[in-house]
Design a protein around this motif. Structure first.
Motif, PDB file in Angstrom:
ATOM      1  N   LYS A   1       0.830  -1.206   0.000  1.00 34.64           N
ATOM      2  CA  LYS A   1       0.000   0.000   0.000  1.00 34.64           C
ATOM      3  C   LYS A   1       0.860   1.250   0.000  1.00 34.64           C
ATOM      4  CE  LYS A   1      -3.521   2.494   2.653  1.00 34.64           C
ATOM      5  NZ  LYS A   1      -4.374   2.502   3.873  1.00 34.64           N
ATOM      6  N   GLN A   2       1.949   1.239   0.748  1.00 34.98           N
ATOM      7  CA  GLN A   2       2.810   2.408   0.865  1.00 34.98           C
ATOM      8  C   GLN A   2       3.369   2.836  -0.493  1.00 34.98           C
ATOM      9  OE1 GLN A   2       5.938   1.989   3.779  1.00 34.98           O
ATOM     10  NE2 GLN A   2       7.126   3.695   2.943  1.00 34.98           N
TER      11      GLN A   2
ATOM     12  N   LYS B   1       1.913   6.073  -2.985  1.00 32.86           N
ATOM     13  CA  LYS B   1       2.808   7.165  -3.372  1.00 32.86           C
ATOM     14  C   LYS B   1       2.945   7.252  -4.889  1.00 32.86           C
ATOM     15  CE  LYS B   1       5.487   7.498   0.887  1.00 32.86           C
ATOM     16  NZ  LYS B   1       6.818   7.399   1.536  1.00 32.86           N
ATOM     17  N   SER B   2       3.022   6.111  -5.559  1.00 37.20           N
ATOM     18  CA  SER B   2       3.117   6.100  -7.024  1.00 37.20           C
ATOM     19  C   SER B   2       1.870   6.685  -7.660  1.00 37.20           C
ATOM     20  CB  SER B   2       3.339   4.664  -7.530  1.00 37.20           C
ATOM     21  OG  SER B   2       4.573   4.155  -7.102  1.00 37.20           O
ATOM     22  N   ALA B   3       0.716   6.337  -7.096  1.00 29.13           N
ATOM     23  CA  ALA B   3      -0.550   6.830  -7.640  1.00 29.13           C
ATOM     24  C   ALA B   3      -0.684   8.340  -7.441  1.00 29.13           C
ATOM     25  CB  ALA B   3      -1.720   6.102  -6.989  1.00 29.13           C
ATOM     26  N   LYS B   4      -0.395   8.819  -6.244  1.00 27.45           N
ATOM     27  CA  LYS B   4      -0.545  10.240  -5.954  1.00 27.45           C
ATOM     28  C   LYS B   4       0.440  11.100  -6.739  1.00 27.45           C
ATOM     29  CE  LYS B   4      -2.634   9.805  -1.362  1.00 27.45           C
ATOM     30  NZ  LYS B   4      -2.498  10.087   0.093  1.00 27.45           N
ATOM     31  N   ALA B   5       1.579  10.508  -7.088  1.00 25.99           N
ATOM     32  CA  ALA B   5       2.562  11.226  -7.897  1.00 25.99           C
ATOM     33  C   ALA B   5       2.278  11.094  -9.385  1.00 25.99           C
ATOM     34  CB  ALA B   5       3.965  10.699  -7.589  1.00 25.99           C
TER      35      ALA B   5
ATOM     36  N   VAL C   1      -2.517  -1.088  -8.320  1.00 23.03           N
ATOM     37  CA  VAL C   1      -3.239  -2.364  -8.313  1.00 23.03           C
ATOM     38  C   VAL C   1      -3.638  -2.763  -6.897  1.00 23.03           C
ATOM     39  CG1 VAL C   1      -2.197  -3.250 -10.437  1.00 23.03           C
ATOM     40  CG2 VAL C   1      -1.074  -3.706  -8.236  1.00 23.03           C
ATOM     41  N   ASN C   2      -3.054  -2.132  -5.897  1.00 22.93           N
ATOM     42  CA  ASN C   2      -3.399  -2.424  -4.512  1.00 22.93           C
ATOM     43  C   ASN C   2      -4.774  -1.838  -4.204  1.00 22.93           C
ATOM     44  OD1 ASN C   2      -3.521  -2.109  -1.506  1.00 22.93           O
ATOM     45  ND2 ASN C   2      -1.482  -3.001  -1.637  1.00 22.93           N
ATOM     46  N   THR C   3      -5.671  -2.682  -3.716  1.00 20.85           N
ATOM     47  CA  THR C   3      -7.067  -2.280  -3.521  1.00 20.85           C
ATOM     48  C   THR C   3      -7.328  -1.620  -2.179  1.00 20.85           C
ATOM     49  OG1 THR C   3      -7.661  -4.446  -2.594  1.00 20.85           O
ATOM     50  CG2 THR C   3      -7.840  -4.182  -4.988  1.00 20.85           C
ATOM     51  N   THR C   4      -6.323  -1.563  -1.300  1.00 25.29           N
ATOM     52  CA  THR C   4      -6.559  -1.036   0.046  1.00 25.29           C
ATOM     53  C   THR C   4      -6.380   0.467   0.153  1.00 25.29           C
ATOM     54  OG1 THR C   4      -4.267  -1.383   0.772  1.00 25.29           O
ATOM     55  CG2 THR C   4      -5.800  -3.231   1.041  1.00 25.29           C
ATOM     56  N   LEU C   5      -5.760   1.089  -0.856  1.00 24.69           N
ATOM     57  CA  LEU C   5      -5.556   2.529  -0.758  1.00 24.69           C
ATOM     58  C   LEU C   5      -6.792   3.285  -1.237  1.00 24.69           C
ATOM     59  CD1 LEU C   5      -4.819   3.804  -3.854  1.00 24.69           C
ATOM     60  CD2 LEU C   5      -2.840   2.355  -3.467  1.00 24.69           C
ATOM     61  N   GLN C   6      -6.964   4.480  -0.700  1.00 26.00           N
ATOM     62  CA  GLN C   6      -8.107   5.316  -1.029  1.00 26.00           C
ATOM     63  C   GLN C   6      -7.611   6.642  -1.594  1.00 26.00           C
ATOM     64  OE1 GLN C   6     -11.378   4.359  -0.702  1.00 26.00           O
ATOM     65  NE2 GLN C   6     -10.603   2.348  -0.100  1.00 26.00           N
TER      66      GLN C   6
END
Length: 360
Positions: free
Chosen positions: A296-297, A301-305, A311-316
């Protein structure tokens, strides 16, 4: 299945011999990155083959923390898919871990270039989308990012509101349209989309080629690189065409009114995978790194940047954070996925046929 190129809409359920001597000398490694520090001493070298984009981000957020946790020195082998895979195929690299699009990863699997992974060691697999867990089979690596191929268009340059793949055949887009060449990563996806538009539930090659040929006179250019699409779009030479969502930000920088559409028949999954090279003496360490990249970590960070779609389903993510990336089960679970083994088997004949019947 030889009669199908695509597995349909997905629910929750892109010549080798064994290479010896790859990687650095083996060392005992601790856990999966969450079970304490690795033994101190001379760092273990882990060689990662990758594309090299966003190097500052990866050095700070992905490589650096893993190096510290595991007493590792990460060394990068940079290049495009084809050249990096060829180095491994020829035995001219000491790579432990290789990042490839699913299309090229399937070639590596067919050539026997990759180790079978131990999924029990990659605990974060349980947190990722089902289609990303084993896109090329249970023995091989997961997809660490899933994007989508859809349609981008400029609503001010056409009177046609685009909602579906079938809309590309609208007269309003004639002489304003671009399509990927068959040799591009998304080329086989467009061939499959043409088969769908032609009314086939299973892939029908003849109907697909006939349908694409209908567009020939209205296509400004068959592009091979995304930069060609962006340039034509910015200069007003085209109004629409299929493109990967990750590049829409470049379109909007030039044309703020640009829109991206996930076609009603289903956008196409664009997956990048990570695999362990056969003969690596750091296999467990490589599995630890895969697990870390799926965490998730790292994914958050990759998504927000805006580096990779998660692909991790736990992040919002907030709507603003999710803009421009492929995010959410409601999006991902509707994606169409090509059978890359079938694509690899057929691509040469498709290229020959495309050159004779389409790109005239």
């Amino acid at each position: 299945m030889k009669t199908r190129i695509v597995g349909g809409l997905l629910s929750l359920a892109l010549v080798g011999t064994a290479l010896a001597g790859c990687g650095a000398p083996a060392k005992e490694q601790g856990g999966t990155g969450t079970e304490g520090q690795a033994s101190k001493g001379e760092p273990t070298k882990l060689v990662i083959s990758t594309w090299g984009f966003s190097e500052d981000f990866f050095k700070k957020e992905v490589y650096g923390p893993f190096e510290k946790e595991h007493n590792v020195k990460i060394v990068l082998d940079i290049g495009n898919n084809a050249e990096r895979l060829n180095k491994v195929r020829q035995g001219s690299s000491n790579v432990d871990l290789i990042y490839l699009s699913d299309y090229y990863a399937q070639q590596g699997i067919d050539a026997g270039l990759f180790e079978k992974i131990d999924r029990s060691r990659i605990t974060n697999l349980k947190e990722i989308y089902d289609l990303a867990k084993a896109p090329l089979g249970e023995d091989y690596g997961p997809a660490y990012t899933v994007g989508q191929l859809g349609i981008a268009y400029n609503p001010k340059a056409t009177t046609k509101e685009i909602k579906a793949w079938s809309d590309l055949w609208s007269p309003e887009l004639s002489k304003k349209l671009t399509l990927p060449n068959i040799t591009a990563t998304s080329g086989p996806m467009i061939l499959d989309a043409a088969s769908v538009v032609a009314g086939s539930t299973a892939f029908n090659e003849d109907q697909a080629f006939a349908k694409v040929k209908e567009l020939n006179k209205g296509v400004v250019k068959y592009y091979s690189q995304t930069s060609e699409f962006v340039n034509m779009f910015a200069q007003g030479e085209i109004a629409a065409g299929p493109i990967m969502e990750m590049y829409v930000k470049d379109l909007k920088a030039a044309v703020p009114d640009a829109k991206f559409v996930s076609p009603s028949e289903g956008a196409y999954a664009v997956m990048n995978t990570v695999n362990i090279v056969k003969g690596s003496q750091n296999k467990q360490l490589a599995e630890d790194f895969i697990n870390w990249h799926l965490s998730k970590q790292v994914q958050e960070k990759s998504a927000k940047a805006k580096i990779d779609s998660p692909v991790n389903t736990t992040l919002q993510l907030t709507p603003e954070e999710a803009q421009g990336i492929t995010y959410g089960a409601d999006v991902v679970n509707k994606l169409r996925k090509l059978d890359m083994k079938f694509v690899n088997e057929k691509l040469k004949s498709w290229i020959d046929r495309w050159n004779k019947e389409v790109a005239q």
